[in-house]
Design a protein around this motif. Structure first.
Motif, PDB file in Angstrom:
ATOM      1  N   LEU A 199      32.856   6.623 -51.949  1.00 59.73           N
ATOM      2  CA  LEU A 199      32.561   5.607 -50.938  1.00 59.73           C
ATOM      3  C   LEU A 199      32.349   6.310 -49.591  1.00 59.73           C
ATOM      4  O   LEU A 199      33.111   7.204 -49.227  1.00 59.73           O
ATOM      5  CB  LEU A 199      33.727   4.620 -50.834  1.00 59.73           C
ATOM      6  CG  LEU A 199      33.573   3.499 -49.797  1.00 59.73           C
ATOM      7  CD1 LEU A 199      32.471   2.519 -50.210  1.00 59.73           C
ATOM      8  CD2 LEU A 199      34.886   2.754 -49.610  1.00 59.73           C
ATOM      9  N   ILE A 200      31.306   5.878 -48.881  1.00 54.74           N
ATOM     10  CA  ILE A 200      31.028   6.452 -47.562  1.00 54.74           C
ATOM     11  C   ILE A 200      31.374   5.434 -46.492  1.00 54.74           C
ATOM     12  O   ILE A 200      30.943   4.284 -46.541  1.00 54.74           O
ATOM     13  CB  ILE A 200      29.544   6.881 -47.448  1.00 54.74           C
ATOM     14  CG1 ILE A 200      29.267   8.048 -48.413  1.00 54.74           C
ATOM     15  CG2 ILE A 200      29.207   7.261 -46.007  1.00 54.74           C
ATOM     16  CD1 ILE A 200      27.814   8.508 -48.440  1.00 54.74           C
ATOM     17  N   GLY A 201      32.182   5.871 -45.522  1.00 50.76           N
ATOM     18  CA  GLY A 201      32.536   5.025 -44.394  1.00 50.76           C
ATOM     19  C   GLY A 201      32.155   5.714 -43.090  1.00 50.76           C
ATOM     20  O   GLY A 201      31.696   6.858 -43.070  1.00 50.76           O
ATOM     21  N   ASN A 202      32.392   4.989 -41.994  1.00 52.72           N
ATOM     22  CA  ASN A 202      31.966   5.401 -40.662  1.00 52.72           C
ATOM     23  C   ASN A 202      33.181   5.919 -39.872  1.00 52.72           C
ATOM     24  O   ASN A 202      34.229   5.279 -39.847  1.00 52.72           O
ATOM     25  CB  ASN A 202      31.389   4.120 -40.032  1.00 52.72           C
ATOM     26  CG  ASN A 202      30.800   4.301 -38.667  1.00 52.72           C
ATOM     27  OD1 ASN A 202      31.298   5.068 -37.850  1.00 52.72           O
ATOM     28  ND2 ASN A 202      29.745   3.547 -38.406  1.00 52.72           N
ATOM     29  N   HIS A 203      33.010   7.076 -39.220  1.00 55.30           N
ATOM     30  CA  HIS A 203      34.120   7.636 -38.419  1.00 55.30           C
ATOM     31  C   HIS A 203      33.674   7.842 -36.967  1.00 55.30           C
ATOM     32  O   HIS A 203      34.135   8.756 -36.300  1.00 55.30           O
ATOM     33  CB  HIS A 203      34.580   8.952 -39.057  1.00 55.30           C
ATOM     34  CG  HIS A 203      35.929   9.428 -38.608  1.00 55.30           C
ATOM     35  ND1 HIS A 203      37.021   8.611 -38.465  1.00 55.30           N
ATOM     36  CD2 HIS A 203      36.369  10.679 -38.280  1.00 55.30           C
ATOM     37  CE1 HIS A 203      38.063   9.326 -38.063  1.00 55.30           C
ATOM     38  NE2 HIS A 203      37.696  10.576 -37.936  1.00 55.30           N
ATOM     39  N   THR A 204      32.774   7.001 -36.526  1.00 53.17           N
ATOM     40  CA  THR A 204      32.119   7.001 -35.205  1.00 53.17           C
ATOM     41  C   THR A 204      31.133   8.163 -35.051  1.00 53.17           C
ATOM     42  O   THR A 204      31.153   9.099 -35.842  1.00 53.17           O
ATOM     43  CB  THR A 204      33.100   7.034 -33.994  1.00 53.17           C
ATOM     44  OG1 THR A 204      33.668   8.342 -33.879  1.00 53.17           O
ATOM     45  CG2 THR A 204      34.171   5.969 -34.123  1.00 53.17           C
ATOM     46  N   TYR A 205      30.328   8.090 -33.991  1.00 51.43           N
ATOM     47  CA  TYR A 205      29.281   9.098 -33.801  1.00 51.43           C
ATOM     48  C   TYR A 205      29.843  10.412 -33.260  1.00 51.43           C
ATOM     49  O   TYR A 205      29.511  11.475 -33.741  1.00 51.43           O
ATOM     50  CB  TYR A 205      28.191   8.568 -32.849  1.00 51.43           C
ATOM     51  CG  TYR A 205      26.993   9.463 -32.853  1.00 51.43           C
ATOM     52  CD1 TYR A 205      26.062   9.401 -33.876  1.00 51.43           C
ATOM     53  CD2 TYR A 205      26.808  10.417 -31.835  1.00 51.43           C
ATOM     54  CE1 TYR A 205      24.977  10.259 -33.921  1.00 51.43           C
ATOM     55  CE2 TYR A 205      25.730  11.278 -31.874  1.00 51.43           C
ATOM     56  CZ  TYR A 205      24.817  11.193 -32.920  1.00 51.43           C
ATOM     57  OH  TYR A 205      23.747  12.049 -32.953  1.00 51.43           O
ATOM     58  N   SER A 206      30.744  10.298 -32.265  1.00 53.03           N
ATOM     59  CA  SER A 206      31.221  11.554 -31.665  1.00 53.03           C
ATOM     60  C   SER A 206      32.746  11.673 -31.658  1.00 53.03           C
ATOM     61  O   SER A 206      33.316  12.324 -30.794  1.00 53.03           O
ATOM     62  CB  SER A 206      30.646  11.738 -30.261  1.00 53.03           C
ATOM     63  OG  SER A 206      30.710  10.532 -29.530  1.00 53.03           O
ATOM     64  N   HIS A 207      33.389  11.039 -32.630  1.00 55.74           N
ATOM     65  CA  HIS A 207      34.840  11.138 -32.803  1.00 55.74           C
ATOM     66  C   HIS A 207      35.593  10.768 -31.519  1.00 55.74           C
ATOM     67  O   HIS A 207      36.330  11.560 -30.941  1.00 55.74           O
ATOM     68  CB  HIS A 207      35.247  12.545 -33.277  1.00 55.74           C
ATOM     69  CG  HIS A 207      36.540  12.520 -34.029  1.00 55.74           C
ATOM     70  ND1 HIS A 207      37.762  12.675 -33.412  1.00 55.74           N
ATOM     71  CD2 HIS A 207      36.812  12.330 -35.336  1.00 55.74           C
ATOM     72  CE1 HIS A 207      38.715  12.594 -34.326  1.00 55.74           C
ATOM     73  NE2 HIS A 207      38.165  12.376 -35.504  1.00 55.74           N
ATOM     74  N   VAL A 208      35.399   9.534 -31.106  1.00 56.11           N
ATOM     75  CA  VAL A 208      36.001   9.067 -29.855  1.00 56.11           C
ATOM     76  C   VAL A 208      37.152   8.089 -30.110  1.00 56.11           C
ATOM     77  O   VAL A 208      37.232   7.474 -31.181  1.00 56.11           O
ATOM     78  CB  VAL A 208      34.964   8.319 -28.991  1.00 56.11           C
ATOM     79  CG1 VAL A 208      34.064   9.307 -28.283  1.00 56.11           C
ATOM     80  CG2 VAL A 208      34.173   7.340 -29.837  1.00 56.11           C
ATOM     81  N   ASP A 209      38.017   7.955 -29.132  1.00 50.98           N
ATOM     82  CA  ASP A 209      39.073   6.946 -29.149  1.00 50.98           C
ATOM     83  C   ASP A 209      38.410   5.623 -28.726  1.00 50.98           C
ATOM     84  O   ASP A 209      38.100   5.418 -27.550  1.00 50.98           O
ATOM     85  CB  ASP A 209      40.173   7.363 -28.163  1.00 50.98           C
ATOM     86  CG  ASP A 209      41.304   6.348 -28.102  1.00 50.98           C
ATOM     87  OD1 ASP A 209      41.098   5.183 -28.527  1.00 50.98           O
ATOM     88  OD2 ASP A 209      42.386   6.702 -27.605  1.00 50.98           O
TER      89      ASP A 209
END
Ligand code: ZN
Length: 227
Positions: free
Chosen positions: A99-109
């Motif tokens: 499964l592929i999920g999203n971890h944001t574009y630039s690893h931001v809080d």
């Protein structure tokens, strides 16, 4: 042989046959009850391995090889800005059933951004994943576990957090990572790891081997959430 003896012999054979049938049925009943007990037993406990911060050109393929060998599926939360140039690797993750999920574009809080900035971080990544795989991800793993609830409506995605974190990105002792996970693991555990370190990949495969042996079933994070 006298007639009386023949009658006796006949009766004895009938008795033996009767006892034989009884024994046979008795064993069969035992076998059936064992089968029944097994069928009625608790389902295998479930565990989900999740990998953040990838894809990594070296360690993600190594992890994929090991998972394929063990026929285990996991979840990858990918960073948008790491996708360019790694399209084949992302497609491989999808093709091999993970499964592929999203971890944001630039690893931001995300909690420190405005709603529109946070939305952009997520949407930009989902769009890239869609361009590569033809599928929009449904789940997001917010970096540092920081989420804004309103975002669920804005981006129509669900956050998936974790309940076991061996802090694998800060250490390289495979033994320690494996031990930390295995002492906490239980039915329903979502384990956080990172597929960008050799030690994490090695630990992950050790954890898979150990937990399979203990009767655990590996599922993707969506299967854990949907139950
Ligand atoms: Zn991360």
């Amino acid at each position: 042989m006298k007639k009386k003896d023949r009658v006796f012999q006949g009766a004895a054979s009938a008795l033996l046959l009767f006892l034989g049938v009884l024994c046979y049925n008795h064993f069969n009943v035992r076998e059936y009850s064992e089968v029944f007990r097994e069928a009625a037993a608790e389902p295998a406990p479930k565990v989900a391995l999740t990998f953040d911060d990838g894809p990594d050109p070296v360690y993600t393929p190594k992890l994929l090889d090991g998972l394929k060998e063990r026929k285990v599926h996991v979840t990858f939360f990918l960073i948008g800005k790491k996708l360019e140039g790694q399209e084949d690797l992302v497609r491989r993750i999808q093709q091999e059933g993970h499964l592929i999920g999203n971890h944001t574009y630039s690893h931001v809080d995300l909690s420190k951004l405005s709603e529109s900035q946070a939305k952009e971080e997520i949407e930009k990544t989902s769009n890239s994943i869609y361009e590569i795989t033809g599928e929009y991800p449904t789940y997001v793993r917010p970096p540092f576990g920081e989420w804004q609830e309103e975002l669920e409506f804005e981006v129509t995605m669900l956050p998936i957090l974790w309940n076991i974190d061996p802090i694998d990105w800060q250490r390289s002792d495979v033994e320690g990572i494996v031990r930390d996970v295995e002492k906490k693991v239980a039915d329903g555990s979502i384990i956080l790891l990172h597929d960008c370190y050799d030690s994490s990949v090695e630990a992950a495969l050790r954890i898979v081997d150990d937990l399979l042996e203990q009767g655990y079933q590996f599922v993707t994070a969506d299967q854990m959430i949907l139950e």
